[in-house]
Enzyme design. Structure first.
Site, PDB file in Angstrom:
ATOM      1  N   HIS A 105      13.268  30.379  31.930  1.00  0.00           N
ATOM      2  CA  HIS A 105      13.836  31.197  30.779  1.00  0.00           C
ATOM      3  C   HIS A 105      14.105  30.622  29.356  1.00  0.00           C
ATOM      4  O   HIS A 105      14.081  31.432  28.467  1.00  0.00           O
ATOM      5  CB  HIS A 105      14.827  31.939  31.086  1.00  0.00           C
ATOM      6  N   TYR A 170      14.783  35.427  26.597  1.00  0.00           N
ATOM      7  CA  TYR A 170      13.690  36.115  25.756  1.00  0.00           C
ATOM      8  C   TYR A 170      13.510  36.334  24.638  1.00  0.00           C
ATOM      9  O   TYR A 170      13.388  37.241  23.833  1.00  0.00           O
ATOM     10  CB  TYR A 170      13.433  37.362  26.508  1.00  0.00           C
TER      11      TYR A 170
END
Ligand code: ZN
Length: 486
Positions: A105, A170
């Protein structure tokens, strides 16, 4: 490989180049780096690359899941780097061989500011609880980190700027024509709001977080939280679009379900948000207001995943979403209604992902990856009738016995360098992957010796990985987990 082998190969390559081909370099490989690590890129952390003043800058996760950056100079055809631009606090040492051990991530998102400084944000899957209270959700791992190049247009030296929240994941950069920067991200682990921070001084200072989409306990369902996966990008003029899907997250725990498709946009002149009919929205948008005002399609129990979104010259949105069992589906607002979604590429050959270009409201080109019978390809899918029918166009790049992980299109792309991709060979015992920058003439390669950045890492991994049934079992257990999930 010992140094003699390298020297001999270099010598032969030089001779070959001299005697056989004055223009081309016989020793060139298609990749520009061999040190992409884990799942080095994604369409979620975006953009991963930008073309600015004749140079295409690309960023990806390298060794230790740290952010690496390279630059391609179009005028000379030369590559610079890759170089490490920072440290991902979620990285593990030594090199891992089990894909499930990597978080992924913390991939970098990249933007170049008005003055040519390059910025990366990376390094978190929520942010560690030790950073204090997360006002917009649940903490997780790592530290959201912002680094900037020390000089404009120079990737060799970096410094950290402590001017954004440590909580997030993100990361997505949106740059307006006037140079204002918007950093969108999910402010924590999966049960967190989607927020942005805005900078009007080239990323030196940012406003506090503004929550755009809210997470909360689901109405009437104490064990479900309303959560979201969202994708932000430029609309027309001073607008930013958001396309997103709903995640009914099990609390406690997690589920991988994601459903429905949604769209809305922001007017950056006053920070207000509206739906596609330009009705005002109250921020942050909740599940209730999203269902009422921003829903494109209720998908029932069919799982939906984010794609990308762009608007045409009339400001009308075109969006695609990914359906694990239905492939890539395209949605278009014609000014009055969302047209019936159509399938661009079906689900055969594994997950399609990518991005698209609107040439006119009826003429759209999608650049998607596809794996067919072991050959990975990134190629065009075209429509000339506003998405009613789609036809497979030319391949831009393909690899035998491989698959690709792709990014969104390079911001302000040069036609020679449209997309950064990682090529993943189907049978390899380590997690390092070749990185490619592909465009209208295939991949922009370089001499093999310049593209090699692993040193003796693969030899060390081979020695380490021998006879580890425990790791094998763990790997099998974790296989199939998509790191986009939580
Ligand atoms: Zn969840």
């Amino acid at each position: 490989m010992n140094s003699f082998t390298i020297s001999a190969r270099r010598l032969l390559a030089s001779l070959g180049a001299l005697t056989l081909c004055a223009m081309c370099d016989a020793a060139n490989v298609d990749y520009f780096a061999d040190n992409g690590y884990g799942n080095p890129v994604s369409t979620m952390q975006h953009p991963a690359a930008e073309h600015f003043n004749g140079v295409t800058y690309v960023a990806y996760s390298g060794p230790h899941e740290d952010p690496y950056i390279a630059a391609y100079v179009h005028a000379t055809g030369q590559w610079i780097g890759p170089v490490q631009a920072g440290i991902n606090t979620m990285g593990k040492s030594p090199d891992q061989v089990d894909a499930g051990e990597l978080d992924n991530h913390g991939r970098p998102a990249l933007v170049v500011d008005r003055q040519g400084y390059i910025h990366l944000v990376f390094g978190a899957h929520g942010g560690d609880p030790s950073f204090g209270e997360n006002k917009f959700g649940t903490p997780g791992k790592g530290r959201l980190t912002h680094v900037v190049s020390q000089k404009p247009g120079d990737i060799t030296a970096w410094k950290t700027l402590e001017n954004i929240s440590p909580f997030g994941t993100y990361t997505q950069w949106v740059k307006l024509a006037n140079g204002d920067l918007y950093l969108f991200y999910r402010h924590g682990s999966h049960r967190s709001d989607w927020v942005y921070q805005k900078s009007t001084d080239d990323g030196r200072t940012f406003t506090p977080e503004v929550s755009v989409i809210k997470h909360k306990q689901s109405a009437g369902k104490p064990t479900v939280d309303d959560s979201w996966y969202a994708w932000f990008d430029n609309g027309n003029g001073d607008t930013i679009t958001a396309s997103y899907v709903y995640h009914p997250c099990a609390n406690p725990g997690h589920s991988n379900l994601r459903i429905n498709t949604y769209y809305m946009l922001m007017d950056c002149r006053d920070g207000s948000w509206t739906n596609v009919q330009r009705e005002q929205l109250t921020l942050p948008v909740t599940k209730e207001s999203a269902d009422k005002l921003t829903l494109i399609q209720a998908t029932g129990t069919e799982k939906s995943q984010h794609g990308t979104c762009h608007v045409d010259a009339d400001g009308r949105p075109h969006v695609y979403f990914r359906f694990p069992h239905g492939g890539v589906r395209y949605f278009r607002w014609d000014g009055k209604a969302w047209l019936q979604p159509t399938t661009v590429a079906d689900a055969s050959g594994g997950g399609h992902d990518g991005d698209f270009i609107i040439d006119s409201p009826l003429k759209i080109r999608m650049l998607l990856d596809q794996n067919q019978e072991g050959t990975g390809a990134v190629g065009w899918w075209n429509t000339n009738d506003g998405g009613r029918t789609w036809a497979r166009g030319a391949n831009v790049f393909s690899l035998k016995d491989a698959g690709f992980e792709v990014t969104t299109l390079v911001r302000n792309a040069h036609p020679d360098a449209r997309m950064l991709v990682a090529g993943k060979m189907s049978d390899q015992e380590h997690l390092y992957h070749h990185m490619y920058l592909i465009g209208d003439h295939g991949a922009l390669g370089r001499p093999e010796a310049e593209a090699s950045h692993l040193g003796d890492r693969l030899e060390l991994i081979k020695a380490m990985a021998k006879g580890s049934p425990k790791k094998d079992a763990k790997r099998k257990k974790k296989a199939g987990l998509n790191d986009d999930e939580p």
